[in-house]
Scaffold this motif. Structure first.
Motif, PDB file in Angstrom:
ATOM      1  N   HIS B 266      34.737  64.014  59.441  1.00  0.00           N
ATOM      2  CA  HIS B 266      35.088  63.092  58.333  1.00  0.00           C
ATOM      3  C   HIS B 266      35.893  63.380  57.039  1.00  0.00           C
ATOM      4  O   HIS B 266      36.620  62.846  56.381  1.00  0.00           O
ATOM      5  CB  HIS B 266      33.663  62.616  57.543  1.00  0.00           C
ATOM      6  CG  HIS B 266      32.798  61.822  58.354  1.00  0.00           C
ATOM      7  ND1 HIS B 266      33.043  60.265  58.447  1.00  0.00           N
ATOM      8  CD2 HIS B 266      31.573  61.988  58.997  1.00  0.00           C
ATOM      9  CE1 HIS B 266      32.161  59.881  59.190  1.00  0.00           C
ATOM     10  NE2 HIS B 266      31.278  60.836  59.592  1.00  0.00           N
ATOM     11  N   ALA B 267      35.800  64.655  56.955  1.00  0.00           N
ATOM     12  CA  ALA B 267      36.922  65.345  56.078  1.00  0.00           C
ATOM     13  C   ALA B 267      37.543  66.461  56.532  1.00  0.00           C
ATOM     14  O   ALA B 267      36.987  67.494  57.042  1.00  0.00           O
ATOM     15  CB  ALA B 267      36.247  65.598  54.797  1.00  0.00           C
ATOM     16  N   ASN B 313      41.116  58.740  57.502  1.00  0.00           N
ATOM     17  CA  ASN B 313      40.620  58.232  56.426  1.00  0.00           C
ATOM     18  C   ASN B 313      40.969  58.795  55.047  1.00  0.00           C
ATOM     19  O   ASN B 313      42.000  59.562  54.819  1.00  0.00           O
ATOM     20  CB  ASN B 313      38.952  58.339  56.685  1.00  0.00           C
ATOM     21  CG  ASN B 313      38.360  59.887  56.390  1.00  0.00           C
ATOM     22  OD1 ASN B 313      39.025  60.791  55.748  1.00  0.00           O
ATOM     23  ND2 ASN B 313      37.292  59.886  56.639  1.00  0.00           N
ATOM     24  N   THR B 315      39.880  61.191  53.273  1.00  0.00           N
ATOM     25  CA  THR B 315      39.498  62.450  52.687  1.00  0.00           C
ATOM     26  C   THR B 315      40.086  63.562  53.969  1.00  0.00           C
ATOM     27  O   THR B 315      39.597  64.536  54.383  1.00  0.00           O
ATOM     28  CB  THR B 315      38.325  62.783  52.856  1.00  0.00           C
ATOM     29  OG1 THR B 315      37.504  62.139  53.905  1.00  0.00           O
ATOM     30  CG2 THR B 315      37.524  62.141  51.542  1.00  0.00           C
TER      31      THR B 315
END
Lengths: 435, 400
Positions: B266-267, B313, B315
């Protein structure tokens, strides 16, 4: 209800040979009504962990020299607590809720704060309201880092427009799916995105004297958002309202009731039992103390052996049955009881605070009873049993299992060639594998 | 091609303290020419666009400039796969396999579900049905192999975690844990097994565990961990090499399942993805090394529960998406090309305006391997993948 059955099912296994005197329900209730008696030594708070992290980064220190001692101290004092607790029901609830709101060392640089998270966000709310625990969790730096919300930015916020950064929907999705309403509530991808936008700005101030939670208006997505049909205002207040709605939602009560019954009663929760816990949660506004005690009143609560022990359950029960532990574990002493337990958790497949994914560790027998798992338990328990140099293994067996102790186990133990072998038989028996 | 099976399934899992890597084995040795199948579950959702990047797509740069690696030929750039796709540079070993026609990525695959929940999707991925079942498609596939005898000699090797759902089911699965330095003697073990004999859960477990230990000890004694570049081998490589040795043993299993995590980026995806991709690449190499000559009879299928968003996204990462890539490797694979149908990345081509659109059912890939490589009868597919009919993908393996 047999007391020894309750001690195993609702606690962590009988410690030594001193059984409590009162009736079992009173014994459980007293643990929830009084304050948390756990005393943790040698540990600070979340801000201390964040300062250690900040200093390590600023000074480019290699090898985690400031965070490692914090994690070691947390492990020593919290596992000592697990071995020694006189409130085993409360202690089991604390670990249950930690697993529900899993933070894992596998990602998100949470090593310096995971222990504090357990003590600050989970423990104080174990007998309180669910929505208060939810809020404490969602504002805690450990969770904000673990599921990336600390870096999620509203794309149309001032910070978003300047940096061209945007949403990270990780925490929002897992909060809906795992922590609160669950997919049964029928939310959509649009709801996940909206909730992520609601939670933008919920982050960590690392520069403060005492670093911790901060709401950053500049990173917050402007405008009202619609989550599951309800409109939430811009700002921190919108997030608080959303968590209030989610934390008291009937789908949430159903989800956590199912989890509780699954953990305490049966791998396949009976709809009747779940409905009972849901009704307690509804009537009490999500009072976890009331719901927990209602578990003890379910028809199958006292039936022995309804739950297969997870590795954490198992290793803790063996060490408690052998009365290991007592003197505080030195954080750096590999032979200290807390470290023996830590090593056992890992060896048996459930390393401490290291669940693979945000849904935490499984609560089902099928996930812990593969042949390899059974053999690993037996080998480890046999080595632990070597530490016992005195006393009658059958006394330990009766204290640990009470009437659940089966005659074949007693006979096999009587014929065993050594104290160590007798105890290995006890710990490998079907009845000891369960709680 | 037929697998004459004297025995059934072996389970192999691993209790490495440091990582979520585990392994389960199944099958039966009947002869040295048996086909071998290894399935690797990439838990956490691999970004297919990062592993096998369509750098030739005109729209990719607009979506994920910050995630794109340099073009092939530049420093730190992609490894070219024929002019349109490029392999992540951490997968250098796989690129070599591609060069000799032993690697076949299939792009824009997705399971038969459209969930963006890891947990739901992994369950569907492993059970292979339209609804969640308690058994997995790989177990049902092994059970469907022709020539299955009545006796089931469960034996296996297990180093820890439990059998994945994909391998659970009616065909018995044994597991085995290598003994530590000290453990009880055989007499005590058999007393323990007797004490548990009548128990529906622990009885079969102890029985299989003890039978397995005898077999696997002999295999493991010869085992030296692969070392490669002098670093301590990571758990996944050790597991892969163990699986390879088990699969070559004359009476060993013929099907193995491994899993490896670390994909939920996610990051900071560019940095975070290198580690797991490197581990995966090394694991496949370790598997190949341990399989020796049997590599020519092997198919490795690496698959994940879903892909990730096409756009970066906020991040530097990606969120849960839909289609992704599946990787086939092995001497039996008809590789050296990228399979599947590329759906394109224009905004109107994306699934729900965010994800890579699926063009191939992941079950069709699995079915192609099961039938054309392992020899599962086509008629059994409806049992293995209950629900929507699965048309198997052709041409995945070499025809002898």
């Amino acid at each position: 209800m047999q007391l020894s059955g309750v001690i195993n099912r609702f606690g962590w296994g009988e410690r030594g040979l001193d059984l409590p005197q009162e009736a079992s329900r009173d014994w459980l209730a007293a643990q929830l009504q009084g304050p948390d008696e756990a005393r943790f030594t040698g540990v600070g708070d979340t801000a201390d962990g964040l300062i250690a992290q900040r200093t390590q980064q600023k000074e480019k220190l290699q090898g985690d020299p400031l965070i490692k001692p914090i994690l070691r101290a947390e492990i020593a004092t919290q596992l000592d607590g697990l071995l020694m607790t006189g409130q085993p029901f409360r202690e089991r609830l604390a670990w249950f809720w930690f697993n529900h709101f899993t933070v894992s060392l596998r990602q998100g640089s949470t090593r310096g704060v995971v222990g504090a998270y357990m003590r600050e966000a989970i423990r104080p709310h174990v007998t309180g309201r669910f929505e208060d625990m939810l809020l404490a969790v969602m504002r805690h730096p450990a969770m904000l880092m673990y599921l990336d919300n600390a870096s999620s930015i509203g794309p149309n916020s001032p910070a978003g427009r300047k940096s061209h950064k945007g949403l990270n929907e990780n925490l929002a999705r897992e909060c809906l799916e795992l922590h609160t309403v669950s997919p049964a509530a029928g939310y959509t991808q649009a709801d996940v995105t909206a909730f992520a936008a609601i939670l933008t700005g919920w982050g960590i101030d690392m520069q403060a004297d005492r670093p911790g939670f901060v709401f950053r208006g500049k990173a917050h997505e402007p405008g009202a958002k619609t989550l599951m049909g309800q409109v939430f205002a811009e700002g921190e207040e919108g997030g608080l309202q959303a968590l209030h709605v989610l934390g008291t939602h009937s789908a949430t009560y159903r989800h956590i009731a199912t989890q509780l019954v699954g953990h305490f009663i049966s791998d396949t929760p009976a709809p009747r039992d779940v409905a009972r816990i849901v009704s307690v949660l509804r009537a009490s506004g999500g009072d976890l103390g009331a719901a927990s005690l209602a578990l003890a009143d379910l028809p199958d609560a006292g039936r022995p052996g309804g739950k297969f022990r997870s590795p954490m359950d198992y290793a803790t029960a063996v060490m408690r049955a052998l009365s290991l532990g007592g003197a505080p574990s030195g954080p750096d002493d590999p032979h200290a009881p807390a470290h023996i337990l830590l090593d056992a958790f890992a060896r048996l497949g459930q390393p401490l605070w290291t669940a693979p994914l945000p849904n935490g560790w499984s609560d089902r027998a099928a996930d812990w009873s593969a042949p390899a798992d059974l053999l690993a338990r037996t080998d480890w328990a046999w080595r632990m049993a070597a530490h016992v140099r005195s006393g009658d293994p059958l006394d330990i067996a009766h204290a640990a299992l009470g009437p659940a102790l089966r005659r074949p186990t007693v006979l096999a133990m009587r014929q065993a060639g050594s104290r160590q072998d007798a105890l290995a038989l006890l710990f490998s028996s079907p009845e000891f594998q369960r709680r | 091609m037929m697998l004459r099976r004297r025995s059934a399934l072996l389970g192999l899992a691993a209790s490495w303290t440091c990582g979520r890597a585990s392994l389960a084995l199944a099958g039966s040795g009947s002869g040295p020419d048996d086909p071998r199948l290894v399935v690797i579950i990439l838990r956490g959702a691999l970004d297919g666009l990062a592993a096998v990047t369509p750098y030739g797509d005109p729209d990719i740069a607009t979506h994920r400039q910050g995630l794109l690696l340099p073009q092939p030929g530049r420093e730190g750039g992609l490894l070219d796969l024929g002019g349109f796709y490029g392999l992540h540079p951490a997968l250098a070993g796989m690129h070599d396999l591609y060069g000799v026609g032993q690697m076949l990525p299939i792009h824009a695959v997705a399971g038969h579900y459209r969930s963006r929940s890891h947990f739901e999707a992994q369950d569907y991925l492993e059970c292979g049905a339209d609804r969640r079942l308690d058994s997995g498609w790989l177990n049902r596939a092994v059970a469907a192999l022709p020539g299955r005898g009545h006796r089931l000699d469960g034996y296996g090797l297990a180093m820890g975690l439990s059998v994945p759902l994909m391998l659970r089911g009616p065909a018995p699965v044994g597991t085995f844990a290598p003994a530590g330095s000290q453990h009880p003697d055989p007499a005590l073990y058999s007393q323990i097994a007797a004490l548990n004999a009548a128990d529906p859960l622990t009885g079969p477990g102890f029985r299989d565990a003890l039978r397995a230990r005898g077999f696997s000890d002999s295999v493991m004694q010869a085992a030296a961990p692969p070392s490669g570049d002098g670093h301590r081998p990571d758990p996944f490589s050790v597991l892969s090499a163990t699986a390879g040795r088990m699969l070559t043993a004359p009476n060993g299993p013929r099907v193995a399942a491994l899993e490896i995590g670390g994909w939920d980026t996610h990051a900071g995806q560019v940095g975070r993805l290198k580690g797991p991709l490197t581990q995966l690449d090394r694991g496949v190499q370790a598997l190949r090394g341990a399989l020796g000559a049997d590599w020519s009879r092997t198919v490795v299928l690496a698959m994940t529960e879903f892909g990730r968003t096409v756009r970066m996204n906020g991040t530097g990462g990606t969120d849960h998406g839909t289609a992704t890539v599946a990787l086939l490797m092995g001497g039996a694979v008809a590789g050296g090309r990228v399979g599947g149908i590329w759906p394109g990345l224009r905004q109107d081509q994306l699934f729900e305006n965010r994800d890579l659109a699926p063009t191939t059912d992941l079950r069709a890939v699995a079915a192609g391997v099961l039938c054309d490589h392992l020899g599962v009868p086509g008629g059994a597919l409806a049992r293995i993948f209950p629900g929507t009919r699965v048309e198997r993908m052709h041409g995945l393996v070499r025809v002898a």
